[in-house]
Write a protein that holds these residues in place. Sequence first.
Motif, PDB file in Angstrom:
ATOM      1  N   SER A  32       0.833  -1.204   0.000  1.00  0.00           N
ATOM      2  CA  SER A  32       0.000   0.000   0.000  1.00  0.00           C
ATOM      3  C   SER A  32       0.866   1.252   0.000  1.00  0.00           C
ATOM      4  O   SER A  32       2.016   1.225   0.441  1.00  0.00           O
ATOM      5  N   ILE A  33       0.304   2.349  -0.482  1.00  0.00           N
ATOM      6  CA  ILE A  33       0.972   3.641  -0.465  1.00  0.00           C
ATOM      7  C   ILE A  33      -0.062   4.726  -0.252  1.00  0.00           C
ATOM      8  O   ILE A  33      -1.180   4.630  -0.767  1.00  0.00           O
ATOM      9  N   THR A  34       0.301   5.745   0.520  1.00  0.00           N
ATOM     10  CA  THR A  34      -0.628   6.819   0.858  1.00  0.00           C
ATOM     11  C   THR A  34      -0.125   8.139   0.302  1.00  0.00           C
ATOM     12  O   THR A  34       1.050   8.474   0.440  1.00  0.00           O
ATOM     13  N   GLN A  35      -1.024   8.879  -0.333  1.00  0.00           N
ATOM     14  CA  GLN A  35      -0.732  10.215  -0.834  1.00  0.00           C
ATOM     15  C   GLN A  35      -1.676  11.204  -0.149  1.00  0.00           C
ATOM     16  O   GLN A  35      -2.863  10.916   0.022  1.00  0.00           O
ATOM     17  N   TYR A  36      -1.119  12.362   0.214  1.00  0.00           N
ATOM     18  CA  TYR A  36      -1.872  13.352   0.984  1.00  0.00           C
ATOM     19  C   TYR A  36      -2.219  14.568   0.129  1.00  0.00           C
ATOM     20  O   TYR A  36      -1.566  14.844  -0.879  1.00  0.00           O
ATOM     21  N   SER A  37      -3.227  15.291   0.552  1.00  0.00           N
ATOM     22  CA  SER A  37      -3.609  16.509  -0.150  1.00  0.00           C
ATOM     23  C   SER A  37      -2.430  17.477  -0.167  1.00  0.00           C
ATOM     24  O   SER A  37      -1.662  17.565   0.787  1.00  0.00           O
ATOM     25  N   SER A  38      -2.300  18.201  -1.263  1.00  0.00           N
ATOM     26  CA  SER A  38      -1.210  19.162  -1.398  1.00  0.00           C
ATOM     27  C   SER A  38      -1.424  20.344  -0.457  1.00  0.00           C
ATOM     28  O   SER A  38      -2.521  20.552   0.087  1.00  0.00           O
ATOM     29  N   THR A  39      -0.374  21.126  -0.273  1.00  0.00           N
ATOM     30  CA  THR A  39      -0.492  22.345   0.526  1.00  0.00           C
ATOM     31  C   THR A  39      -1.002  23.498  -0.326  1.00  0.00           C
ATOM     32  O   THR A  39      -1.880  24.261   0.084  1.00  0.00           O
ATOM     33  N   TYR A  40      -0.465  23.608  -1.550  1.00  0.00           N
ATOM     34  CA  TYR A  40      -0.863  24.661  -2.475  1.00  0.00           C
ATOM     35  C   TYR A  40      -1.050  24.080  -3.872  1.00  0.00           C
ATOM     36  O   TYR A  40      -0.437  23.071  -4.220  1.00  0.00           O
ATOM     37  N   PHE A  41      -1.875  24.768  -4.678  1.00  0.00           N
ATOM     38  CA  PHE A  41      -2.067  24.358  -6.063  1.00  0.00           C
ATOM     39  C   PHE A  41      -1.818  25.535  -6.988  1.00  0.00           C
ATOM     40  O   PHE A  41      -1.694  26.690  -6.551  1.00  0.00           O
ATOM     41  N   GLN A  42      -1.755  25.243  -8.292  1.00  0.00           N
ATOM     42  CA  GLN A  42      -1.514  26.269  -9.301  1.00  0.00           C
ATOM     43  C   GLN A  42      -2.837  26.775  -9.861  1.00  0.00           C
ATOM     44  O   GLN A  42      -3.621  25.987 -10.402  1.00  0.00           O
ATOM     45  N   LYS A  43      -3.045  28.079  -9.781  1.00  0.00           N
ATOM     46  CA  LYS A  43      -4.282  28.666 -10.294  1.00  0.00           C
ATOM     47  C   LYS A  43      -4.252  28.818 -11.803  1.00  0.00           C
ATOM     48  O   LYS A  43      -5.245  28.588 -12.496  1.00  0.00           O
ATOM     49  N   GLU A  44      -3.102  29.230 -12.345  1.00  0.00           N
ATOM     50  CA  GLU A  44      -2.990  29.420 -13.788  1.00  0.00           C
ATOM     51  C   GLU A  44      -1.547  29.240 -14.224  1.00  0.00           C
ATOM     52  O   GLU A  44      -0.606  29.412 -13.446  1.00  0.00           O
ATOM     53  N   TRP A  45      -1.370  28.887 -15.497  1.00  0.00           N
ATOM     54  CA  TRP A  45      -0.047  28.700 -16.067  1.00  0.00           C
ATOM     55  C   TRP A  45       0.639  30.050 -16.263  1.00  0.00           C
ATOM     56  O   TRP A  45      -0.007  31.040 -16.592  1.00  0.00           O
ATOM     57  N   GLN A  46       1.961  30.063 -16.068  1.00  0.00           N
ATOM     58  CA  GLN A  46       2.769  31.261 -16.291  1.00  0.00           C
ATOM     59  C   GLN A  46       3.978  30.867 -17.151  1.00  0.00           C
ATOM     60  O   GLN A  46       5.111  30.823 -16.690  1.00  0.00           O
ATOM     61  N   HIS A  47       3.726  30.596 -18.417  1.00  0.00           N
ATOM     62  CA  HIS A  47       4.786  30.098 -19.292  1.00  0.00           C
ATOM     63  C   HIS A  47       5.901  31.125 -19.502  1.00  0.00           C
ATOM     64  O   HIS A  47       7.043  30.759 -19.780  1.00  0.00           O
ATOM     65  N   HIS A  79       3.621  26.796 -10.583  1.00  0.00           N
ATOM     66  CA  HIS A  79       3.594  27.921  -9.660  1.00  0.00           C
ATOM     67  C   HIS A  79       2.491  27.640  -8.633  1.00  0.00           C
ATOM     68  O   HIS A  79       1.317  27.928  -8.869  1.00  0.00           O
ATOM     69  N   LEU A  80       2.865  27.068  -7.517  1.00  0.00           N
ATOM     70  CA  LEU A  80       1.911  26.613  -6.512  1.00  0.00           C
ATOM     71  C   LEU A  80       1.703  27.732  -5.499  1.00  0.00           C
ATOM     72  O   LEU A  80       2.480  27.918  -4.569  1.00  0.00           O
ATOM     73  N   THR A  81       0.597  28.463  -5.664  1.00  0.00           N
ATOM     74  CA  THR A  81       0.371  29.682  -4.883  1.00  0.00           C
ATOM     75  C   THR A  81      -0.935  29.694  -4.095  1.00  0.00           C
ATOM     76  O   THR A  81      -1.084  30.471  -3.153  1.00  0.00           O
ATOM     77  N   GLU A  82      -1.891  28.840  -4.458  1.00  0.00           N
ATOM     78  CA  GLU A  82      -3.231  28.891  -3.866  1.00  0.00           C
ATOM     79  C   GLU A  82      -3.420  27.768  -2.845  1.00  0.00           C
ATOM     80  O   GLU A  82      -3.114  26.614  -3.132  1.00  0.00           O
ATOM     81  N   PRO A  83      -3.932  28.084  -1.644  1.00  0.00           N
ATOM     82  CA  PRO A  83      -4.127  27.043  -0.624  1.00  0.00           C
ATOM     83  C   PRO A  83      -5.087  25.955  -1.094  1.00  0.00           C
ATOM     84  O   PRO A  83      -6.168  26.243  -1.621  1.00  0.00           O
ATOM     85  N   THR A  84      -4.702  24.716  -0.931  1.00  0.00           N
ATOM     86  CA  THR A  84      -5.531  23.573  -1.327  1.00  0.00           C
ATOM     87  C   THR A  84      -6.582  23.280  -0.262  1.00  0.00           C
ATOM     88  O   THR A  84      -6.298  23.271   0.932  1.00  0.00           O
ATOM     89  N   TYR A 111      -6.441  12.211   2.493  1.00  0.00           N
ATOM     90  CA  TYR A 111      -5.450  11.315   1.894  1.00  0.00           C
ATOM     91  C   TYR A 111      -6.154  10.239   1.068  1.00  0.00           C
ATOM     92  O   TYR A 111      -7.343   9.963   1.257  1.00  0.00           O
ATOM     93  N   ILE A 112      -5.394   9.651   0.168  1.00  0.00           N
ATOM     94  CA  ILE A 112      -5.853   8.489  -0.584  1.00  0.00           C
ATOM     95  C   ILE A 112      -4.813   7.386  -0.414  1.00  0.00           C
ATOM     96  O   ILE A 112      -3.648   7.555  -0.802  1.00  0.00           O
ATOM     97  N   LYS A 113      -5.224   6.287   0.168  1.00  0.00           N
ATOM     98  CA  LYS A 113      -4.357   5.129   0.363  1.00  0.00           C
ATOM     99  C   LYS A 113      -4.704   4.095  -0.704  1.00  0.00           C
ATOM    100  O   LYS A 113      -5.846   3.658  -0.789  1.00  0.00           O
ATOM    101  N   GLN A 114      -3.727   3.734  -1.524  1.00  0.00           N
ATOM    102  CA  GLN A 114      -3.948   2.761  -2.588  1.00  0.00           C
ATOM    103  C   GLN A 114      -3.232   1.451  -2.267  1.00  0.00           C
ATOM    104  O   GLN A 114      -2.068   1.478  -1.836  1.00  0.00           O
TER     105      GLN A 114
END
Length: 338
Positions: free
Chosen positions: A159-174, A183-188, A331-334
């Motif tokens: 088994s392996i467990t993955q947890y919710s991120s701390t921040y996510f990306q709102k939009e791409w900044q190429h 660019h992980l700036t927004e609270p998850t 979290y999601i444990k698979q």
Amino acid sequence: MIQFPRLKHDATIGVTAPSSGVPDALHKMFQSACDKMEERGYKVQCGQTVWTQVKAKSASGKVRAYELMSMLKNEEINLIIPPWGGELLIEIFEHFLFQEIKPKWVLGYSDTSLFLFALTINTGIATAHGPNLVDLRGEYWDETTKMWERVLQLEEGKSITQYSSTYFQKEWQHSNPSPCVFHLTEPTEWKMVGNKELVIEGRLLGGCIDVIRHAIGTPCGDVKSFQQRFLQGEKLVWYFENCELSVTDLRRTLVQMKLAGWFDYCSGILFGRSTANHPVGGYTAEDVYEALLKELEVPIAYDLDFGHMPPQLTLVNGAFAKVEIKNGKGYIKQTFKN
């Protein structure tokens, strides 16, 4: 019985474009992604379709199917990752022979998720919904993205467990490159419909709802046979992410899935973050989720870490999953059990 491949540390990665290839202007960027993987100890073998893109696809459906089949049958290739998704992967299926495929990992999302879904449905071979190759070109990987390796290296029965991120990306900044690509700036915040806490268990299955909906009514979408043949009737935890659908189109699609029997053995549904989900006449995505909760009477969660708003978890079609959410985190444990 689900078959789980296992990623080797010195694996050869096959890169093919069953949907969109890389246009000339982006060849240098894509080559940097291949170089980074080789710096990390992998060998990279690119097919011809990777380097071409004409009229919304890398090549004809027949050519794309042939190259993908060749890599799936090549025993030297341990993992296949497309450069990214696209629009017209569905054209490969009339030229594809699922019965000739032996277990190996295929990783990706967006249009690629239609192939992942169809491969698992038809063969019982687990597939991995996670980053595309271009998402892995950074100097380093964020904590959520980097789990793809550990998931694919997992032994059968473990088994392996993955947890919710701390921040996510709102939009791409190429125009403003980041060392980790995103660019992980927004609270998850993982959200639920009508519950303060959520616990779901079952076999994972899903992908980008824009494209997997087109499997309904085809051999690639025979969910009932998949459950009977490979899962012995176990319940499913569905996961969907919406790339471009309006809220009303999302609702129509979910109703069609319900009428097709896809939710007959469902223990819960997870929705990823989305830049789509545009309200129509005041009708919102939350309204869609609430309607689904009333109709199916199963837990519904949304804004989870998968899809077109990075970072994303690596979710394995066919794996047994336990999902827990509380106070916006989870979290999601698979478990890789047959």
